[in-house]
Design an enzyme around this catalytic site. Structure first.
Site, PDB file in Angstrom:
ATOM      1  N   ARG A 292       0.792  -1.046  -0.085  1.00  0.00           N
ATOM      2  CA  ARG A 292       0.067   0.191  -0.154  1.00  0.00           C
ATOM      3  C   ARG A 292       0.389   1.178  -0.008  1.00  0.00           C
ATOM      4  NH1 ARG A 292      -3.671  -3.813  -1.237  1.00  0.00           N
ATOM      5  NH2 ARG A 292      -5.025  -3.846   0.010  1.00  0.00           N
TER       6      ARG A 292
ATOM      7  N   GLU B 269      -4.842   4.167   5.228  1.00  0.00           N
ATOM      8  CA  GLU B 269      -3.880   4.102   4.207  1.00  0.00           C
ATOM      9  C   GLU B 269      -4.754   5.162   3.184  1.00  0.00           C
ATOM     10  OE1 GLU B 269      -5.688  -0.131   2.048  1.00  0.00           O
ATOM     11  OE2 GLU B 269      -6.492   1.256   1.393  1.00  0.00           O
TER      12      GLU B 269
ATOM     13  N   SER C 240     -10.519  -0.138   3.213  1.00  0.00           N
ATOM     14  CA  SER C 240      -9.684   0.148   4.357  1.00  0.00           C
ATOM     15  C   SER C 240      -9.700   1.486   4.583  1.00  0.00           C
ATOM     16  CB  SER C 240      -8.873  -0.962   3.996  1.00  0.00           C
ATOM     17  OG  SER C 240      -8.979  -2.373   3.938  1.00  0.00           O
TER      18      SER C 240
HETATM   19  P1  FAD Z   1      -8.250   8.622  -5.375  1.00  0.00           P
HETATM   20  O1  FAD Z   1      -9.256   8.869  -3.808  1.00  0.00           O
HETATM   21  O2  FAD Z   1      -8.939   9.620  -6.559  1.00  0.00           O
HETATM   22  O3  FAD Z   1      -6.987   9.377  -5.812  1.00  0.00           O
HETATM   23  C1  FAD Z   1      -5.704   8.575  -4.924  1.00  0.00           C
HETATM   24  C2  FAD Z   1      -5.224   9.350  -4.627  1.00  0.00           C
HETATM   25  O4  FAD Z   1      -3.774   8.948  -5.493  1.00  0.00           O
HETATM   26  C3  FAD Z   1      -4.858  10.496  -4.088  1.00  0.00           C
HETATM   27  O5  FAD Z   1      -3.599  11.373  -3.481  1.00  0.00           O
HETATM   28  C4  FAD Z   1      -4.653  11.734  -5.185  1.00  0.00           C
HETATM   29  O6  FAD Z   1      -4.158  12.721  -5.221  1.00  0.00           O
HETATM   30  C5  FAD Z   1      -3.669  10.102  -5.963  1.00  0.00           C
HETATM   31  N1  FAD Z   1      -3.722  10.084  -7.333  1.00  0.00           N
HETATM   32  C6  FAD Z   1      -4.906   9.624  -8.293  1.00  0.00           C
HETATM   33  N2  FAD Z   1      -4.892   9.758  -9.669  1.00  0.00           N
HETATM   34  C7  FAD Z   1      -3.786  10.027  -9.621  1.00  0.00           C
HETATM   35  C8  FAD Z   1      -2.996  10.288 -10.994  1.00  0.00           C
HETATM   36  N3  FAD Z   1      -3.423  10.209 -12.390  1.00  0.00           N
HETATM   37  N4  FAD Z   1      -1.500  10.616 -10.797  1.00  0.00           N
HETATM   38  C9  FAD Z   1      -0.740  11.188  -9.533  1.00  0.00           C
HETATM   39  N5  FAD Z   1      -1.743  10.962  -8.996  1.00  0.00           N
HETATM   40  C10 FAD Z   1      -2.280  10.339  -8.462  1.00  0.00           C
HETATM   41  N6  FAD Z   1      -7.408  -0.603  -2.700  1.00  0.00           N
HETATM   42  C11 FAD Z   1      -6.794  -1.684  -2.704  1.00  0.00           C
HETATM   43  O7  FAD Z   1      -5.124  -1.125  -2.510  1.00  0.00           O
HETATM   44  N7  FAD Z   1      -7.120  -2.301  -2.346  1.00  0.00           N
HETATM   45  C12 FAD Z   1      -8.360  -2.986  -2.277  1.00  0.00           C
HETATM   46  O8  FAD Z   1      -8.563  -3.819  -1.865  1.00  0.00           O
HETATM   47  C13 FAD Z   1      -9.869  -1.787  -2.795  1.00  0.00           C
HETATM   48  N8  FAD Z   1     -10.343  -1.977  -1.838  1.00  0.00           N
HETATM   49  C14 FAD Z   1     -11.586  -1.079  -1.799  1.00  0.00           C
HETATM   50  C15 FAD Z   1     -12.955  -1.140  -1.857  1.00  0.00           C
HETATM   51  C16 FAD Z   1     -13.558   0.140  -1.879  1.00  0.00           C
HETATM   52  C17 FAD Z   1     -15.020  -0.170  -1.228  1.00  0.00           C
HETATM   53  C18 FAD Z   1     -13.433   1.216  -1.377  1.00  0.00           C
HETATM   54  C19 FAD Z   1     -14.329   2.642  -1.644  1.00  0.00           C
HETATM   55  C20 FAD Z   1     -11.714   1.287  -1.588  1.00  0.00           C
HETATM   56  C21 FAD Z   1     -10.583   0.527  -1.714  1.00  0.00           C
HETATM   57  N9  FAD Z   1      -9.932   0.465  -2.050  1.00  0.00           N
HETATM   58  C22 FAD Z   1      -8.462  -0.427  -2.104  1.00  0.00           C
HETATM   59  C23 FAD Z   1      -8.753   1.737  -2.515  1.00  0.00           C
HETATM   60  C24 FAD Z   1      -8.812   2.472  -3.394  1.00  0.00           C
HETATM   61  O9  FAD Z   1      -9.885   1.603  -4.196  1.00  0.00           O
HETATM   62  C25 FAD Z   1      -7.771   2.546  -4.361  1.00  0.00           C
HETATM   63  O10 FAD Z   1      -6.783   3.377  -3.317  1.00  0.00           O
HETATM   64  C26 FAD Z   1      -7.689   2.928  -5.947  1.00  0.00           C
HETATM   65  O11 FAD Z   1      -6.454   2.988  -6.548  1.00  0.00           O
HETATM   66  C27 FAD Z   1      -8.441   4.583  -5.553  1.00  0.00           C
HETATM   67  O12 FAD Z   1      -8.291   4.881  -6.590  1.00  0.00           O
HETATM   68  P2  FAD Z   1      -9.421   6.332  -7.188  1.00  0.00           P
HETATM   69  O13 FAD Z   1      -8.425   6.827  -8.736  1.00  0.00           O
HETATM   70  O14 FAD Z   1      -9.989   6.742  -6.705  1.00  0.00           O
HETATM   71  O15 FAD Z   1      -8.108   7.352  -6.400  1.00  0.00           O
HETATM   72  N1  EPU Z   2     -11.828  -9.221  11.301  1.00  0.00           N
HETATM   73  C1  EPU Z   2     -11.986  -8.581  12.424  1.00  0.00           C
HETATM   74  N2  EPU Z   2     -13.325  -7.938  11.877  1.00  0.00           N
HETATM   75  C2  EPU Z   2     -13.823  -7.415  11.280  1.00  0.00           C
HETATM   76  C3  EPU Z   2     -12.810  -7.478  10.016  1.00  0.00           C
HETATM   77  C4  EPU Z   2     -12.717  -8.453   9.843  1.00  0.00           C
HETATM   78  O1  EPU Z   2     -11.681  -9.360  13.205  1.00  0.00           O
HETATM   79  O2  EPU Z   2     -14.967  -6.944  11.509  1.00  0.00           O
HETATM   80  C5  EPU Z   2     -10.977 -10.227  10.626  1.00  0.00           C
HETATM   81  C6  EPU Z   2     -11.040 -11.159  10.216  1.00  0.00           C
HETATM   82  O3  EPU Z   2      -9.853 -11.889  11.436  1.00  0.00           O
HETATM   83  C7  EPU Z   2     -10.460 -11.534   8.894  1.00  0.00           C
HETATM   84  C8  EPU Z   2      -8.832 -10.987   9.276  1.00  0.00           C
HETATM   85  O4  EPU Z   2      -9.506  -9.826   9.673  1.00  0.00           O
HETATM   86  O5  EPU Z   2     -10.111 -12.803   8.914  1.00  0.00           O
HETATM   87  C9  EPU Z   2      -8.848 -10.504   7.626  1.00  0.00           C
HETATM   88  O6  EPU Z   2      -9.901  -9.358   6.813  1.00  0.00           O
HETATM   89  P1  EPU Z   2     -10.101  -9.118   5.575  1.00  0.00           P
HETATM   90  O7  EPU Z   2     -10.174 -10.642   5.048  1.00  0.00           O
HETATM   91  O8  EPU Z   2     -10.990  -8.771   5.468  1.00  0.00           O
HETATM   92  O9  EPU Z   2      -8.756  -8.765   5.077  1.00  0.00           O
HETATM   93  P2  EPU Z   2      -8.393  -7.106   5.574  1.00  0.00           P
HETATM   94  O10 EPU Z   2      -6.747  -7.215   6.267  1.00  0.00           O
HETATM   95  O11 EPU Z   2      -9.175  -5.905   6.385  1.00  0.00           O
HETATM   96  C10 EPU Z   2      -7.104  -6.392   2.978  1.00  0.00           C
HETATM   97  C11 EPU Z   2      -6.975  -5.124   3.070  1.00  0.00           C
HETATM   98  C12 EPU Z   2      -8.236  -5.449   1.711  1.00  0.00           C
HETATM   99  C13 EPU Z   2      -8.114  -5.728   1.036  1.00  0.00           C
HETATM  100  C14 EPU Z   2      -8.353  -7.557   0.741  1.00  0.00           C
HETATM  101  C15 EPU Z   2      -8.190  -9.017   0.473  1.00  0.00           C
HETATM  102  C16 EPU Z   2      -5.733  -3.842   4.301  1.00  0.00           C
HETATM  103  C17 EPU Z   2      -5.386  -2.655   4.989  1.00  0.00           C
HETATM  104  N3  EPU Z   2      -6.707  -4.188   3.484  1.00  0.00           N
HETATM  105  O12 EPU Z   2      -8.611  -6.612   4.305  1.00  0.00           O
HETATM  106  O13 EPU Z   2      -7.282  -3.756   0.602  1.00  0.00           O
HETATM  107  O14 EPU Z   2      -9.635  -6.173  -0.135  1.00  0.00           O
HETATM  108  O15 EPU Z   2      -7.667  -7.853   2.347  1.00  0.00           O
HETATM  109  O16 EPU Z   2      -7.120  -8.821  -0.096  1.00  0.00           O
HETATM  110  O17 EPU Z   2      -4.752  -4.354   3.383  1.00  0.00           O
HETATM  111  C18 EPU Z   2      -8.522  -1.579   1.361  1.00  0.00           C
HETATM  112  O18 EPU Z   2      -7.329  -0.895   0.739  1.00  0.00           O
HETATM  113  O19 EPU Z   2      -8.706  -0.407   0.688  1.00  0.00           O
HETATM  114  C19 EPU Z   2      -9.127  -2.756   1.161  1.00  0.00           C
HETATM  115  C20 EPU Z   2      -9.987  -2.860   1.143  1.00  0.00           C
END
Ligand code: FAD
Ligand code: EPU
Length: 339
Positions: free
Chosen positions: A163, A335, A238
């Site tokens: 991340r 994050e 997250s």
């Molecule tokens: P923005 O929020 O618009 O920007 C994020 C940052 O990047 C800002 O600092 C912005 O200035 C910069 N930025 C954006 N575009 C550019 C560009 N073209 N050039 C330079 N800088 C730029 N992330 C994960 O890694 N794994 C996950 O599983 C995951 N699950 C998610 C689930 C949900 C429901 C949500 C809402 C978010 C999740 N995220 C996850 C976070 C998010 O999806 C990612 O970080 C994604 O890459 C953000 O893209 P964005 O275009 O919306 O970025």
């Molecule tokens: N758990 C709890 N309470 C909760 C939810 C989860 O205790 O309410 C515990 C459970 O033990 C579970 C563990 O947390 O097994 C891990 O949960 P999960 O599988 O949802 O994964 P996570 O570590 O919370 C990460 C990433 C997600 C990504 C998933 C799948 C980070 C910070 N988050 O979540 O990314 O989608 O793994 O790979 O690394 C994001 O970055 O925005 C994001 C959603």
């Protein structure tokens, strides 16, 4: 001359927390010429700029008194000479995942349904279900906002970590990523280690192509089940990263909390903790600040429950962070990018 400039803009449709903060100026840029006009405008008006993709990892804590530049560069091209797919920064990430599978290019299926733009994907080296962007990253083009020229970054230059990348550290606010190049597989090489993907290999009827589609479908199903849809309930996934701590610290914690989950970190003398477990343990799901709350099914997801202000979300995050530090001596890092 800057075109399609908007003023006093309600930002709620431009970011997934959906809080109603206001920007003084906003413009969408689709090419370098429009970007340069936007930068000239900001310089003339002497206002700061903020790059925005789809706003799914951004929290506007307050109103923004500068120019928001929304990256809207479009297009996907296959470069046969280098065998890479070149994707413009404003393409939608999940749309790209579907596009690659439709073209029989494999690898991104574990990253299905991650919200946001392609240009933001390298910023935090997006990851899920055992795969990270860096596994398929080849290079990117960015516009250097100080030098006013296009520069190229290879994988080493990006300094990808969990991340994290150079664009969240020294490069923060210095580069606008315009294009990302990925090197994908031309046959499936399934990554099935993540517990949520268990059982898929035996489930795939022995057809190699099928397995990537099965992973894609399973990942979409798990994500829809676990995470709130931002179109319905504002959130940014997250809010905190999973903290990485020294093994020595973890050994002490395990004595007091034998059930605390822990995962392998990149370095052998460190472990990755589950921020969800830590925040759940300190009762995050019971907390609220103004209109901000914690999602009932996932303690790491802060939500805009009812007309939250950006600051409500921020303060709730701060409270949870303090509770985790007091209980475990572990510092959670956001994050989400806080503006
Ligand atoms: P923005 O929020 O618009 O920007 C994020 C940052 O990047 C800002 O600092 C912005 O200035 C910069 N930025 C954006 N575009 C550019 C560009 N073209 N050039 C330079 N800088 C730029 N992330 C994960 O890694 N794994 C996950 O599983 C995951 N699950 C998610 C689930 C949900 C429901 C949500 C809402 C978010 C999740 N995220 C996850 C976070 C998010 O999806 C990612 O970080 C994604 O890459 C953000 O893209 P964005 O275009 O919306 O970025
Ligand atoms: N758990 C709890 N309470 C909760 C939810 C989860 O205790 O309410 C515990 C459970 O033990 C579970 C563990 O947390 O097994 C891990 O949960 P999960 O599988 O949802 O994964 P996570 O570590 O919370 C990460 C990433 C997600 C990504 C998933 C799948 C980070 C910070 N988050 O979540 O990314 O989608 O793994 O790979 O690394 C994001 O970055 O925005 C994001 C959603």
């Amino acid at each position: 001359m800057i075109i399609n400039l908007q003023t006093e803009v309600d930002l709620s449709p431009f970011h997934t927390f959906g809080t109603r903060q206001v920007a003084k100026y906003l413009v969408k840029v689709s090419n370098l010429q429009e970007l340069e006009s936007a930068l000239d405008f900001a310089a003339k008006e002497e206002v700061p700029i903020q790059i925005l993709g789809e706003g799914s990892n951004t929290l506007f804590k307050n109103d923004f008194s500068g120019l928001i530049i929304v990256v809207a560069f479009r297009g996907i091209v296959y470069d046969c000479s280098q065998n890479v797919l070149q994707i413009s920064a404003g393409e939608n990430w999940h749309g790209l995942v579907k596009h690659t599978l439709g073209r029989s290019l494999y690898g991104l299926e574990n990253l299905a349904l991650i919200p946001g733009s392609v240009g933001a994907a390298p910023v935090q080296n997006i990851g899920a279900y055992g795969v990270e962007l860096k596994d398929f990253f080849f290079s990117l083009s960015a516009y250097d906002l100080e030098q006013r020229r296009v520069v190229e970054f290879d994988k080493t230059d990006c300094q990808f970590e969990y991340r994290d990348s150079v664009f969240k550290r020294e490069g923060l606010d210095k580069f606008l990523i315009t294009r990302v190049s990925l090197k994908l597989y031309d046959e499936p090489r399934p990554i099935l280690g993540y517990p949520d993907l268990n059982g898929l290999d035996s489930d795939a009827d022995g057809e190699s192509e099928n397995i990537s589609l099965k992973i894609y479908e399973r990942v979409c199903e798990v994500r829809r089940r676990k995470l709130p849809n931002p179109a319905i309930l504002g959130n940014a996934g997250s809010y905190f990263k999973n903290p990485v701590i020294p093994l020595t610290h973890f050994s002490l914690l395990r004595q007091k909390y034998p059930e605390m989950p822990a995962f392998k970190a990149d370095k052998p003398d460190e472990v990755k903790l589950s921020a969800a477990w830590l925040t759940d343990f300190v009762g995050a799901k019971q907390k609220k600040t103004g209109g901000a709350a914690v999602y009932k099914d996932h303690s790491l997801v802060l939500i805009n429950e009812s007309n939250a202000h950006g600051e409500d979300v921020y303060l709730l995050g701060q409270e949870i962070k303090a509770d985790v530090r007091n209980e475990f001596g572990v510092l959670l890092l956001e994050e989400v990018q806080i503006i």
